[in-house]
Design an enzyme around this catalytic site. Structure first.
Site, PDB file in Angstrom:
ATOM      1  N   GLU A 253       0.988  -1.053  -0.208  1.00  0.00           N
ATOM      2  CA  GLU A 253      -0.092  -0.209   0.195  1.00  0.00           C
ATOM      3  C   GLU A 253       1.075   1.869  -0.082  1.00  0.00           C
ATOM      4  O   GLU A 253       1.554   1.184   0.619  1.00  0.00           O
ATOM      5  CB  GLU A 253      -0.849  -0.208   1.546  1.00  0.00           C
ATOM      6  CG  GLU A 253      -1.774   0.398   1.289  1.00  0.00           C
ATOM      7  CD  GLU A 253      -2.487   1.621   0.139  1.00  0.00           C
ATOM      8  OE1 GLU A 253      -3.276   0.040  -0.323  1.00  0.00           O
ATOM      9  OE2 GLU A 253      -3.017   2.906   0.036  1.00  0.00           O
ATOM     10  N   THR A 297      -5.779   1.497  -5.313  1.00  0.00           N
ATOM     11  CA  THR A 297      -5.577   0.443  -5.578  1.00  0.00           C
ATOM     12  C   THR A 297      -5.576  -0.742  -6.381  1.00  0.00           C
ATOM     13  O   THR A 297      -5.595  -1.463  -7.384  1.00  0.00           O
ATOM     14  CB  THR A 297      -5.470  -0.229  -3.907  1.00  0.00           C
ATOM     15  OG1 THR A 297      -5.298   0.639  -3.008  1.00  0.00           O
ATOM     16  CG2 THR A 297      -4.867  -1.810  -3.852  1.00  0.00           C
ATOM     17  N   HIS A 412      -1.388   3.491   5.098  1.00  0.00           N
ATOM     18  CA  HIS A 412      -2.480   4.128   4.228  1.00  0.00           C
ATOM     19  C   HIS A 412      -2.321   5.804   4.861  1.00  0.00           C
ATOM     20  O   HIS A 412      -2.783   5.058   5.911  1.00  0.00           O
ATOM     21  CB  HIS A 412      -3.402   3.442   4.218  1.00  0.00           C
ATOM     22  CG  HIS A 412      -4.956   3.314   3.172  1.00  0.00           C
ATOM     23  ND1 HIS A 412      -5.441   4.826   3.416  1.00  0.00           N
ATOM     24  CD2 HIS A 412      -5.061   3.341   1.876  1.00  0.00           C
ATOM     25  CE1 HIS A 412      -6.205   5.084   2.644  1.00  0.00           C
ATOM     26  NE2 HIS A 412      -5.876   3.855   1.376  1.00  0.00           N
TER      27      HIS A 412
END
Ligand code: GP9
Ligand code: MN
Length: 627
Positions: A253, A297, A412
């Site tokens: 991420e 994503t 994130h």
């Protein structure tokens, strides 16, 4: 009806207040680049034109309705502006209709939401309060015009709009054709007209599937035949090196390359990855770019699985989850692999449950498959260390060979980590986001290190290849000032593109031929590369990417906004840079990017046609999975 002559009608007051407010918000709260006086003027004028467009319609209503109409449209317009501002602070982008239908995501974003609110946002609702107050007063600010007056008031709308469009077109030729650049649109025609435009586009693309026919897929096939190097897989040296091995693909991420080898107060941010990239068992592509757009994503997943480009508007995972694809998991299934995804978030986020099912994943281990407790979770949910640890038992139960995709979560936005879990200092800059970014990156680096150990202990490691990939940027342009402090250089267009590099490492236990590859590659190239390593040769496939291990160097990495990188140049925002020196090319030399740019635009358009027209339904991939 008695009205004092000196009283300004409320629709005019509303136009001025609302227009001025919107200008202030564009100018000082969004981060729109203003390069010259003309742009400044357009930015000032378009909110007034839009406000007039909205409010002048009221002259056709009776006085009571006029007041009601004015206060409600002012409120709704302000809410639209506010929603865009919040969205912009997170994504440096504007809302599109498909994004609006990603309701689940919005709900899951509540944690980040508070950090995106600023006290000065109150400005957005000040004029609404005034308009609301005035509309409720006894003295009458409505107008009742004769028919000719109403027509005249409406005609002014068209004059203002036409003036706006002409100026915008002069300032940015082909503005409406280059719609993928939403910032230009908003700067030139304003956020409200931009939304109208977006709605028209939405209707148009919906119609595209209905209109599409078989001939369009031949066009794509011909283009790919002409532009793919005629290179048989076996000719490149790593063909089949991972044949029959398990593949563990980790989508890391928000991980950008600048984290690698970085330090905060003398402490390495990513000690594990720093070693891994230099390991004799790792091939690291140091010039690997993410190519994601609004779908973040999910776009990175889509590109990797299909070797197609994401869309300029919305996330393909939402907008076209029911299309026909020839995706990586389907191909692997047909070649005897068991395929699965591990991601400790709500299964419906990014519409993953629907899309995964369509493209053939056998299992999806979502949040429900993990034990999430207050001790092992924060921010977005289950922390990466617990996520990997709890996944091992599921991995052990897979039929071999397997392909398993892991998607991490801890690193994130807004990159917050409980203090006791942080093993590196906060950075010190004007950006809270960048300051935290290193702490969660360090955490994920530690989680990956532990994961490798657990894979070794459980005996999975030896029979697997492990691929690590950053999904997209974590630090948006909004933080350029802090980024430039960290990097010690100005962030121009060239540097911005270079910041889009994310890790891509192929780790092959026992390989011993590890190297650092300089070749310019991107997410679009992952699917053909993995198939190459696994020794799977598809007789018929349509991919825009190419095997990264092939020798040819005339390829490019195209970004969704039409920018590109190839071995020689970096092109962005209309400027062609020398990739080596970072200098913008001038005079005749600046034309050097033009031929590649033309091909980039053509390629993006063909990929869009495939998606919008659902063209793969017309193509026979010679694969039992396809209908
Ligand atoms: C959500 C996670 C994050 O499940 O993948 O998504 P992003 O916001 O990075 O697109
Ligand atoms: Mn992500």
């Amino acid at each position: 009806m008695q009205r004092k002559h000196l009283r300004m009608p409320l629709f005019v007051i509303a136009t001025l207040l609302f227009g001025l407010k919107t200008y202030i918000v564009y100018r000082f709260m969004f981060d729109l680049s203003i390069e010259n006086a003309m742009q400044e003027f357009i930015l000032f004028m378009n909110p007034i034109a839009s406000a007039y467009l909205i409010f002048a319609i009221s002259v056709w209503l009776n006085p009571k309705r006029q007041m009601k109409y004015l206060r409600w449209t002012a409120l709704i317009g302000s809410l639209v502006l506010f929603a865009n501002l919040i969205f912009y602070r997170n994504f440096t982008d504007f809302i599109t209709i498909p994004v609006l239908f990603q309701g689940n995501n919005a709900a899951d974003l509540t944690g980040s939401f508070l950090t995106l609110l600023h006290w000065e946002d109150i400005i957005i609702f000040l004029d609404v309060a005034i308009i609301w107050y005035l509309s409720k007063q006894k003295f009458d600010l409505s107008v009742s015009l004769p028919r000719s007056g109403k027509i005249a008031a409406t005609a002014v709308t068209f004059l203002l709009l036409a003036g706006n469009v002409v100026l915008a077109e002069v300032e940015r030729p082909m503005l409406f054709v280059r719609a993928f650049d939403r910032e230009y649109l908003v700067k030139n025609i304003g956020i409200y007209n931009y939304h109208l435009y977006d709605m028209t586009m939405q209707t148009k693309t919906r119609a595209q599937r209905v209109m599409a026919d078989e001939s369009e897929i031949s066009e794509v096939e011909t283009y790919l035949d002409e532009h793919s190097p005629d290179l048989k897989g076996e000719e490149a040296d790593l063909f089949g090196i991972a044949e029959d091995k398990n593949v563990i693909f980790v989508s890391v991420e928000s991980f950008q390359n600048f984290l690698l080898d970085s330090e905060v107060n003398g402490t390495e941010t990513t000690p594990f990855l720093n070693d891994l990239k230099e390991s004799k068992d790792t091939i690291w592509f140091e010039n690997f770019y993410h190519q994601t757009a609004q779908g973040k994503t999910s776009d990175s997943e889509f590109i990797v699985e299909n070797s197609l480009y994401p869309l300029g508007r919305g996330a393909v995972y939402f907008t076209h989850a029911q299309n026909e694809y020839n995706a990586l998991p389907e191909i692997l299934n047909n070649n005897g692999y068991q395929t699965s995804v591990f991601h400790a978030n709500n299964k419906t986020f990014w519409n993953r449950d629907v899309m995964y099912d369509n493209i053939g994943y056998d299992q999806f281990y979502g949040e429900q498959s993990f034990q999430v407790t207050p001790e092992n979770s924060f921010g977005w949910g289950l922390e990466d260390k617990a996520f990997f640890e709890q996944s091992i038992k599921y991995l052990q139960s897979q039929d071999k060979p397997f392909y398993s995709k892991f998607i991490t979560l801890t690193h994130h936005f807004p990159f917050e980590l409980p203090e006791e879990k942080a093993n590196i200092d906060l950075y010190d800059s004007g950006s809270n986001t960048l300051n935290h970014y290193f702490q969660t990156a360090r955490y994920t680096d530690e989680a990956l290190e532990k994961f490798f150990e657990q894979l070794k202990q459980s005996g999975i490691y030896e029979d697997s290849i492990i691929v690590l990939m950053g999904d997209h940027y974590g630090i948006s342009e909004y933080h350029n000032k802090a980024m430039s402090q960290f990097l010690g250089k100005e962030i121009d267009g060239y540097e911005h593109v270079q910041l889009q590099r994310v890790p891509f490492m192929v780790h092959i236990p026992g390989y011993e031929g590890g190297e650092i590859k300089e070749k310019v590659v991107g997410q679009i190239d992952v699917k053909p590369t993995l198939l190459h390593l696994l020794g799977i040769e598809e007789e018929k496939d349509l991919t825009f990417g190419e095997n990264m291990f092939a020798d040819q160097e005339d390829d490019f990495v195209a970004f969704r906004n039409g920018s590109f990188v190839n071995e020689e140049y970096i092109y962005t925002d209309g400027v062609c840079y020398d990739r080596e020196t970072g200098d913008p090319l001038e005079g005749e030399q600046s034309e050097a990017c033009a031929p590649v740019k033309k091909q980039v635009d053509q390629e993006l358009k063909l990929s869009d046609n495939v998606i919008y027209g659902d063209l793969f339904r017309f193509y026979d991939f010679g694969n039992s999975n396809n209908k």
